[in-house]
Design a protein around this motif. Structure first.
Motif, short mmCIF file in Angstrom:
data_model
loop_
_atom_site.label_atom_id
_atom_site.label_comp_id
_atom_site.label_asym_id
_atom_site.label_seq_id
_atom_site.Cartn_x
_atom_site.Cartn_y
_atom_site.Cartn_z
N ILE A 261 110.11 70.36 12.66
CA ILE A 261 110.80 69.82 13.84
C ILE A 261 112.24 69.45 13.49
N LEU A 262 112.42 68.77 12.38
CA LEU A 262 113.77 68.36 11.97
C LEU A 262 114.67 69.57 11.72
N LYS A 263 114.10 70.61 11.13
CA LYS A 263 114.88 71.82 10.87
C LYS A 263 115.42 72.40 12.18
N ALA A 264 114.62 72.31 13.25
CA ALA A 264 115.02 72.89 14.53
C ALA A 264 116.06 72.06 15.27
N LEU A 265 116.17 70.77 14.93
CA LEU A 265 117.08 69.88 15.65
C LEU A 265 118.53 70.06 15.23
N ASP A 266 119.43 69.69 16.13
CA ASP A 266 120.85 69.55 15.80
C ASP A 266 121.21 68.08 15.60
N ILE A 267 120.55 67.20 16.37
CA ILE A 267 120.85 65.77 16.33
C ILE A 267 119.53 64.99 16.35
N TYR A 268 119.46 63.95 15.56
CA TYR A 268 118.29 63.07 15.54
C TYR A 268 118.71 61.72 16.12
N CYS A 269 117.86 61.16 16.98
CA CYS A 269 118.21 59.89 17.64
C CYS A 269 117.11 58.86 17.43
N ARG A 288 119.75 67.03 6.52
CA ARG A 288 121.15 67.36 6.82
C ARG A 288 121.46 67.28 8.31
N LYS A 289 120.85 66.31 8.99
CA LYS A 289 121.05 66.18 10.43
C LYS A 289 122.04 65.06 10.76
N ALA A 290 122.86 65.31 11.77
CA ALA A 290 123.68 64.23 12.34
C ALA A 290 122.74 63.30 13.11
N THR A 291 122.97 62.00 12.98
CA THR A 291 122.07 61.03 13.60
C THR A 291 122.83 60.02 14.45
N VAL A 292 122.14 59.56 15.50
CA VAL A 292 122.61 58.42 16.29
C VAL A 292 121.49 57.39 16.27
N ILE A 328 127.25 66.41 20.58
CA ILE A 328 126.88 67.65 21.25
C ILE A 328 128.09 68.59 21.35
N LYS A 329 129.25 68.03 21.66
CA LYS A 329 130.44 68.84 21.91
C LYS A 329 131.21 69.22 20.64
N ASP A 330 130.92 68.55 19.53
CA ASP A 330 131.71 68.78 18.31
C ASP A 330 130.80 69.26 17.17
N GLU A 331 130.66 70.57 17.06
CA GLU A 331 129.78 71.15 16.03
C GLU A 331 130.31 70.86 14.63
N VAL A 332 131.63 70.87 14.46
CA VAL A 332 132.23 70.59 13.15
C VAL A 332 131.88 69.18 12.69
N LEU A 333 131.99 68.22 13.59
CA LEU A 333 131.65 66.83 13.26
C LEU A 333 130.17 66.69 12.93
N ARG A 334 129.32 67.37 13.71
CA ARG A 334 127.88 67.34 13.43
C ARG A 334 127.59 67.82 12.02
N SER A 335 128.21 68.91 11.64
CA SER A 335 127.98 69.48 10.30
C SER A 335 128.48 68.54 9.21
N GLU A 336 129.64 67.97 9.42
CA GLU A 336 130.22 67.06 8.42
C GLU A 336 129.34 65.82 8.23
N ILE A 337 128.92 65.22 9.33
CA ILE A 337 128.06 64.03 9.26
C ILE A 337 126.72 64.39 8.61
N GLY A 338 126.18 65.55 8.94
CA GLY A 338 124.92 65.98 8.35
C GLY A 338 125.00 66.15 6.85
N ARG A 339 126.08 66.76 6.37
CA ARG A 339 126.26 66.93 4.91
C ARG A 339 126.38 65.57 4.22
N ASN A 340 127.18 64.69 4.80
CA ASN A 340 127.34 63.36 4.22
C ASN A 340 126.02 62.59 4.23
N ALA A 341 125.24 62.77 5.29
CA ALA A 341 123.95 62.09 5.39
C ALA A 341 123.03 62.52 4.27
#
Length: 368
Positions: A261-269, A288-292, A328-341
């Motif tokens: 499930i996590l692999k399929a997600l773009d964002i975890y909340c 490696r997921k961006a989270t809120v 949702i609107k910023d894929e670059v930010l999602r990727s950066e936050i995911g890597r840092n996470a």
């Protein structure tokens, strides 16, 4: 050294995942684990598959005296050397038996049973209960610095330590191949998928998540997956229908394939109202997921806002909607936050590091 791990239920949540990982990671040359749950469920099935001896003594109540003698009989039958109680209900239903047999007790606090949003009388009773249970333990383990400091304000915590939850990086590895969940659920690759993975209880606040979706963050590019059951499940479904967002949400029920499930997600909340140190959040970060998530208890010890995740205030519908919209609107930010996470979790929250510290406590108690 034979250890009885007690846990409140056989359903799989954060504390139960902790026990499942811990018994697999303990050095088998030194430690033998037996698990007692107070309800049946998938946890018991998983433990049996692993060859871990398990028992169920049914109760859904804390301080249930009707099961105390049964726990005592189990301790004698299995010739247990040490009791490790995971959570309030487990400790309240097993401390008596251990004391009668002079068996040392470790009590792991996976978040206190009291919290700021409780009725004043209920909170007072819960504080008294926790004070009593901590006193009965030889060692209390807190899974976050916040839990320890919160306890210290209210009662004696001189025999307490902080050992933060750890993640099994073999299981939660962002570079592994996983099942194609999007195809299973009929979700296109172009859609940004946001996930809520938790039991639907007051603590996890699924209503704020659904209300934030009604603000239409990222519409029409986003879809939402809610994984989990619980007492608020039907109310959550009803709220989604009332707010006319049922077409945006997939209610997937309880599932055990969390890495897929996590692999399929773009964002975890995770919009919880309170937490100990949420294992689900750590698992998402390891993948490696961006989270809120909400700025509560142990969660805010993990998240550095804007760097390895985004934080909002608990119950803040507008704040959650805005944070989701940004990601949702910023894929670059999602990727950066995911890597840092991923990097921050791997640096601080490994199952190996957690288990080695717990093993030290086991050895110390054996020598006393």
């Amino acid at each position: 050294m034979k250890i009885l791990h007690t846990i409140r239920q056989g359903k799989i949540g954060g504390g139960e995942t902790h026990v499942l990982d811990l018994v697999q990671e303990l050095n088998p040359q030194e430690f033998e684990s037996v698990v007692l749950a107070f309800t049946d469920g998938p946890l018991i099935t998983e433990l049996k598959k692993l060859g871990i001896k398990t028992y169920v003594i049914y109760t859904e109540k804390p301080f249930d005296r009707s099961c105390w003698e049964k726990v005592k009989d189990l301790l004698l039958q299995e010739k247990i050397d040490l009791l490790h109680a995971h959570g309030t209900r487990a400790q309240s239903n097993s401390f008596w038996a251990a004391h009668k047999l002079h068996i040392p007790i470790i009590y792991t606090v996976h978040g206190w049973s009291f919290h700021p949003r409780q009725n004043r009388l209920i909170k007072m009773i819960r504080v008294w209960s926790e004070k009593f249970l901590v006193k009965k333990a030889n060692v209390t383990i807190c899974v976050s610095d916040h839990n320890l400091s919160e306890g210290k304000k209210l009662f004696n915590m001189d025999r307490a330590v902080v050992i933060k939850n750890g993640i099994n990086f073999r299981k939660f590895d962002a570079d592994k191949e996983y099942k194609d969940l999007r195809s299973e659920l009929g979700i296109d690759r172009s859609v940004v998928l946001i996930g809520f993975i938790a039991r639907m209880t007051i603590q996890k606040d699924p209503f704020t998540f659904i209300k934030a979706i009604a603000d239409r963050p990222g519409a029409p590019y986003a879809k939402y997956l809610m994984v989990g059951d619980g007492e608020l499940k039907q109310s959550a479904v009803d709220l989604a229908e009332k707010l006319k967002v049922s077409d945006k949400i997939i209610f997937a029920g309880f599932r055990q394939d969390i890495p897929d499930i996590l692999k399929a997600l773009d964002i975890y909340c995770l919009p919880s109202l309170w937490e100990g140190l949420p294992i689900g959040l750590l698992e998402a970060m390891a993948m490696r997921k961006a989270t809120v998530s909400t700025s509560v208890n142990g969660t805010k010890e993990v998240i550095k806002p804007g760097k390895n995740g985004l934080l909002i205030e608990a119950g803040d519908v507008n704040g959650l909607s805005a944070a989701l919209d940004i990601l949702i609107k910023d894929e670059v930010l999602r990727s950066e936050i995911g890597r840092n996470a991923e990097q921050s979790v791997k640096a601080e929250y490994s199952i190996s590091k957690m288990t080695r510290r717990i093993e030290e406590i086991y050895r110390d108690l054996k020598l006393k």
